[in-house]
Write an enzyme that holds these catalytic residues in place. Structure first.
Site, short mmCIF file in Angstrom:
data_model
loop_
_atom_site.label_atom_id
_atom_site.label_comp_id
_atom_site.label_asym_id
_atom_site.label_seq_id
_atom_site.Cartn_x
_atom_site.Cartn_y
_atom_site.Cartn_z
N ASP A 46 0.63 2.06 0.51
CA ASP A 46 -0.01 2.48 -1.21
C ASP A 46 -2.08 1.64 -1.63
OD1 ASP A 46 -0.01 3.08 -4.19
OD2 ASP A 46 1.47 0.86 -3.67
N ASP B 163 -2.61 0.28 -4.32
CA ASP B 163 -3.27 -1.05 -5.25
C ASP B 163 -2.37 -1.31 -6.11
OD1 ASP B 163 -5.86 -0.04 -7.44
OD2 ASP B 163 -4.79 2.06 -7.02
N ASP C 278 4.17 -0.89 -4.39
CA ASP C 278 4.70 -1.89 -5.11
C ASP C 278 5.28 -0.53 -6.65
OD1 ASP C 278 2.10 -0.09 -6.08
OD2 ASP C 278 1.71 -2.20 -7.62
#
Ligand SMILES: O=P(O)(O)OC[C@H]1O[C@H](O[C@H]2O[C@H](CO)[C@@H](O)[C@H](O)[C@H]2O)[C@H](O)[C@@H](O)[C@@H]1O
Length: 406
Positions: free
Chosen positions: A136, A138, A338
């Site tokens: 991922d 960000d 996240d």
């Protein structure tokens, strides 16, 4: 330590946490098209998906303000749940409160151990398998910041991701518009899945010998690439929604709309908590005029996206299949993310016999991921370990080959 092997259906659509309450029928009918696309496993747009009359379907109006209110409350709850208070502020700043939170985190870590501290045990399962890395962006490769345009990836992270990509097929799977993620990462050798997997592009000839199936084309720099966009018809609709949302949220201080190509993101990181409810209501009221779109949530964001059965999990499945790596006996996918939207990918990994799903978080969170890492710094450490592990493996194999098979 055994890597979680719980069987789940990876392809058939299970209800996601990010459900669209008023769009169940449409989603169910879209699911079958997407399923066919996943199974075809190639980087070309599916005619089944393309033929969905997405723009002409009845623009359903909702008359029930009670239902609308309930939805807004639901999204307000989601906004709060996705925004856990900072570690030290949960119970004030006293040493006792710190101990309480530390104990909670330690208990949570027992269920989701650090992928860094038990790296060797985690990778036992990967021996003699093809590791594939999904990252991922960000909060995973770049730290979370207030201004989404300033979410730069540190250069040493770029260096390690580049090294990872020399040994393993590597993809970035982000909610961002694909060109924006590319602008941040700037590594041509990776596969990029922007807009939560609805915009996939990768090198036609991977540096590590893997070739994605599909129709080739040239990117802006003249490189040979392959492209897959299962929601391409939605572009005009997303442009329209982006404009309307920007206009309707003007009165809410700190609200910010980001056009992520196949999704539109409403940021509320800089909005005071007392305005979250009114903001959720505004988003809901825009959405109710677009029955082919749905609402999801992430870290201090609400996102409007096409209500097709496609998510980060489907993107993982699709990429594995497209690269000819869907035979899970020989493949060991690693997924690090996240956010709430990464849960769809964790679910897919858990459905395979081997794989390593890692949630990046410094506070306890409900997750399907087996392992955890605290922050992007630890992610960098884990990726570094992965490179060393591969180099040692190559060295050992060359050495052993010479000793046992002269
Ligand atoms: O899937 P991802 O790559 O994690 O993208 C999800 C969203 O990431 C970005 O927003 C998040 O990071 C921002 C910058 O650190 C932060 O300000 C925001 O609060 C976070 O939610 C991005 O701006 C969104 O468009 C993505 O959907």
């Amino acid at each position: 330590m055994t890597v979680r092997t719980k069987r789940l259906s990876a392809v058939t659509a299970e209800p996601s946490n990010n459900s669209c309450p008023h769009l169940e029928t449409l989603i169910v009918s879209s699911c079958s098209s997407s399923k066919a696309t996943v199974n075809s496993g190639s980087l070309v747009s599916s005619p089944a998906v393309r033929s969905q009359p997405v723009l002409n379907v009845l623009q359903k109006k909702h008359n029930s303000s009670v239902t609308d209110k309930r939805h807004s409350v639901k999204w307000l709850d989601a906004m709060k749940a996705q925004s856990p208070p900072r570690f030290h502020s949960l119970h004030g700043d006293t040493p006792e409160s710190y101990d309480i939170e530390a104990a909670k985190y330690a208990a949570w870590m027992k269920k989701h151990p650090s992928a860094l501290s038990i790296f060797k045990e985690v990778m036992v399962e990967a021996k003699a398998k093809q590791v594939v890395v999904f990252l991922d962006y960000d909060g995973t490769l770049s730290p979370i910041v207030e201004d989404p345009d300033q979410a730069y990836m540190p250069n040493d992270m770029r260096v390690i991701v580049k090294e990872v990509a020399t040994y393993f097929p590597t993809a970035i799977i982000s909610g961002r518009a694909r060109p924006k993620v590319y602008e941040f990462v700037q590594l041509a050798e990776l596969y990029y899945a922007g807009s939560h997997g609805m915009d996939i592009m990768g090198p036609a000839n991977g540096t590590n010998g893997f070739k994605a199936k599909g129709t080739q084309m040239k990117d802006k720099m003249g490189n040979d690439v392959v492209l897959f966009q299962p929601a391409s018809e939605y572009l005009p609709l997303m442009d329209e929604v982006c404009k309307i949302l920007s206009e309707s949220s003007k009165g809410i201080r700190g609200a910010r709309v980001e056009h992520n190509r196949f999704c539109v993101t409403m940021h509320f990181r800089c909005v005071k908590e007392e305005s979250w409810g009114p903001l959720a209501e505004k988003v809901e009221s825009v959405l109710k005029d677009y029955p082919t779109l749905c609402l999801t949530h992430g870290r201090k964001v609400l996102e409007i996206r096409p209500a097709i059965a496609w998510d980060k999990g489907k993107a993982v499945d699709f990429l594995l299949s497209s690269l000819g790596l869907s035979d899970c006996r020989d493949v060991f996918p690693v997924y690090i993310g996240d956010d709430q939207t990464d849960e769809d990918a964790f679910k897919v990994l858990n459905g395979l016999n081997h794989g390593c799903s890692i949630l990046v978080t410094s506070v306890p969170k409900e997750t399907k991921a087996s392992f955890s890492l605290r922050d992007p710094c630890e992610v960098m450490g884990f990726l570094h370990h992965l490179v060393i592990w591969k180099e040692q493996d190559l060295e050992v194999h060359t050495g052993m080959g010479m000793v046992h098979h002269p």
